[in-house]
Design a protein around this motif. Structure first.
Motif, PDB file in Angstrom:
ATOM      1  N   LEU A 177       4.130  -8.737   8.177  1.00 36.53           N
ATOM      2  CA  LEU A 177       4.629  -7.408   8.612  1.00 36.53           C
ATOM      3  C   LEU A 177       5.451  -6.485   7.741  1.00 36.53           C
ATOM      4  CD1 LEU A 177       4.852  -5.642  11.434  1.00 36.53           C
ATOM      5  CD2 LEU A 177       6.944  -7.123  11.671  1.00 36.53           C
ATOM      6  N   VAL A 178       6.343  -7.209   7.081  1.00 36.43           N
ATOM      7  CA  VAL A 178       7.231  -6.414   6.019  1.00 36.43           C
ATOM      8  C   VAL A 178       6.386  -6.145   4.715  1.00 36.43           C
ATOM      9  CG1 VAL A 178       9.345  -6.579   4.543  1.00 36.43           C
ATOM     10  CG2 VAL A 178       9.375  -7.572   6.873  1.00 36.43           C
ATOM     11  N   GLY A 179       5.627  -7.242   4.243  1.00 35.67           N
ATOM     12  CA  GLY A 179       4.974  -6.636   3.101  1.00 35.67           C
ATOM     13  C   GLY A 179       3.805  -5.597   3.000  1.00 35.67           C
ATOM     14  N   LEU A 180       3.041  -6.017   4.188  1.00 35.48           N
ATOM     15  CA  LEU A 180       1.742  -5.637   4.260  1.00 35.48           C
ATOM     16  C   LEU A 180       1.609  -4.644   5.104  1.00 35.48           C
ATOM     17  CD1 LEU A 180      -0.662  -8.550   3.848  1.00 35.48           C
ATOM     18  CD2 LEU A 180       0.150  -7.140   2.016  1.00 35.48           C
ATOM     19  N   GLN A 181       2.086  -4.589   6.395  1.00 40.37           N
ATOM     20  CA  GLN A 181       1.948  -3.549   7.559  1.00 40.37           C
ATOM     21  C   GLN A 181       3.019  -2.496   7.597  1.00 40.37           C
ATOM     22  OE1 GLN A 181       1.286  -5.789  11.333  1.00 40.37           O
ATOM     23  NE2 GLN A 181      -0.246  -7.043  10.231  1.00 40.37           N
ATOM     24  N   SER A 182       4.220  -3.024   7.250  1.00 36.69           N
ATOM     25  CA  SER A 182       5.327  -1.886   7.361  1.00 36.69           C
ATOM     26  C   SER A 182       5.245  -1.205   5.937  1.00 36.69           C
ATOM     27  CB  SER A 182       6.700  -2.461   7.412  1.00 36.69           C
ATOM     28  OG  SER A 182       7.823  -1.889   7.405  1.00 36.69           O
ATOM     29  N   ARG A 183       4.467  -0.257   5.852  1.00 37.30           N
ATOM     30  CA  ARG A 183       4.440   0.688   4.578  1.00 37.30           C
ATOM     31  C   ARG A 183       4.804   2.047   5.048  1.00 37.30           C
ATOM     32  NH1 ARG A 183       0.540  -0.992   1.239  1.00 37.30           N
ATOM     33  NH2 ARG A 183       1.265   0.774  -0.085  1.00 37.30           N
ATOM     34  N   LEU A 184       4.935   3.016   3.907  1.00 36.60           N
ATOM     35  CA  LEU A 184       5.160   4.368   4.290  1.00 36.60           C
ATOM     36  C   LEU A 184       3.962   4.950   4.964  1.00 36.60           C
ATOM     37  CD1 LEU A 184       7.123   5.564   1.149  1.00 36.60           C
ATOM     38  CD2 LEU A 184       7.846   4.823   2.998  1.00 36.60           C
ATOM     39  N   PRO A 185       3.939   5.554   6.192  1.00 39.65           N
ATOM     40  CA  PRO A 185       2.921   6.232   6.847  1.00 39.65           C
ATOM     41  C   PRO A 185       2.320   7.204   6.166  1.00 39.65           C
ATOM     42  CG  PRO A 185       4.792   6.771   8.023  1.00 39.65           C
ATOM     43  CD  PRO A 185       5.322   5.966   6.974  1.00 39.65           C
ATOM     44  N   VAL A 186       1.020   7.679   6.483  1.00 34.77           N
ATOM     45  CA  VAL A 186       0.120   8.354   5.666  1.00 34.77           C
ATOM     46  C   VAL A 186       0.780   9.928   6.061  1.00 34.77           C
ATOM     47  CG1 VAL A 186      -2.022   9.433   5.484  1.00 34.77           C
ATOM     48  CG2 VAL A 186      -1.667   6.866   5.778  1.00 34.77           C
TER      49      VAL A 186
END
Length: 261
Positions: A177-186
């Motif tokens: 979740l933290v590394g792959l999905q919790s990214r800066l949104p487009v």
């Protein structure tokens, strides 16, 4: 890559060049429009326009600082999750040594394979393979835990082992979740680029309106903003770029497991 944002489709050097090109284009368009407005309108003065541009630059600096802070927070969270996962795996491995030998040996072997697979796949940056292999080993480890619990349902040692194994699996899910999905949104990236384009166009417009030649200092402004935006993109990428999440904690726990009799 399963979970990616807009800047991930370009390598960092190409992203830096594209940002430089975007900013230079905005300044040039603003400069030409400012020259045009100076010829067509004699009532517009540089003073009020300069105040507006200064306020816009302050807004852009705020957006950059906000975005940088979000990216840095996520970067620190990824590093923390590596340490937490390594500790959980190490604890599970040590507790497996207290289980019946036929199960403890199998579980320890699978845990070593688990860490080796994670390190190998992280190096190759094959996220899909990482998730598939990790979930497969989770099922195999949990199957062994079920067999042990059936043999000794009231054992405190078995309960402690299952607790640490469950924590290992949970931390893996949190790390994904933290590394792959919790990214800066487009939408945040789009806002940042849009505000940057408008601000730099305003800088060029003020230069054109003041009827001044293009200043060499503009290059400093362009390179500074482009560097910061590229660094934000670097912080937001899990394993790609110059600022990567170190895996030394996982390497250390793997060494410990292999050296344990």
């Amino acid at each position: 890559m399963m979970f990616s944002t807009l800047p991930d489709y370009l390598p960092l050097w190409a992203l830096f060049i594209s940002v430089v090109g975007l900013v230079l284009l905005a300044i040039e368009l603003g400069y030409r429009f400012g020259k045009f407005r100076r010829r067509c309108s004699l009532n517009e003065r540089e003073g009020p326009v300069g105040s507006i541009i200064a306020a816009t630059l302050g807004l852009l600096a705020f957006v950059l600082a906000f975005t940088f802070g979000l990216a840095a927070t996520r970067f620190d969270a990824r590093r923390e999750m590596v340490v937490r996962e390594a500790n959980a795996i190490g604890t599970t491995f040590l507790r497996a040594g207290m289980l019946p030998e036929e199960h403890g040996h199998v579980i320890r072997t699978k845990l070593i394979s688990y860490v080796e697979a994670r390190l190998e796949i992280i190096e190759s940056q094959d996220v899909d393979k990482l998730l598939t292999r990790s979930e497969q080993l989770h099922r195999e480890l949990w199957h062994e835990a079920e067999m042990v619990s059936r043999q000794s349902p009231n054992s405190i040692v078995t309960g402690l082992f299952i607790q640490s194994l469950n924590e290992t699996i949970d931390i893996h899910a949190h790390r994904v979740l933290v590394g792959l999905q919790s990214r800066l949104p487009v939408v945040l990236w789009a806002t940042l680029y849009f505000v940057t384009f408008l601000t730099m166009a305003g800088v060029g417009y003020h230069e054109g309106l003041a009827n001044s030649n293009r200043s060499v200092a503009i290059v400093v402004l362009v390179l500074s903003f482009s560097t910061v935006m590229t660094m934000i993109a670097d912080l937001d990428r899990p394993q790609d770029g110059f600022l990567t999440t170190g895996q030394q904690a996982m390497v250390d726990v793997l060494t410990m497991m292999k050296e344990t009799p």
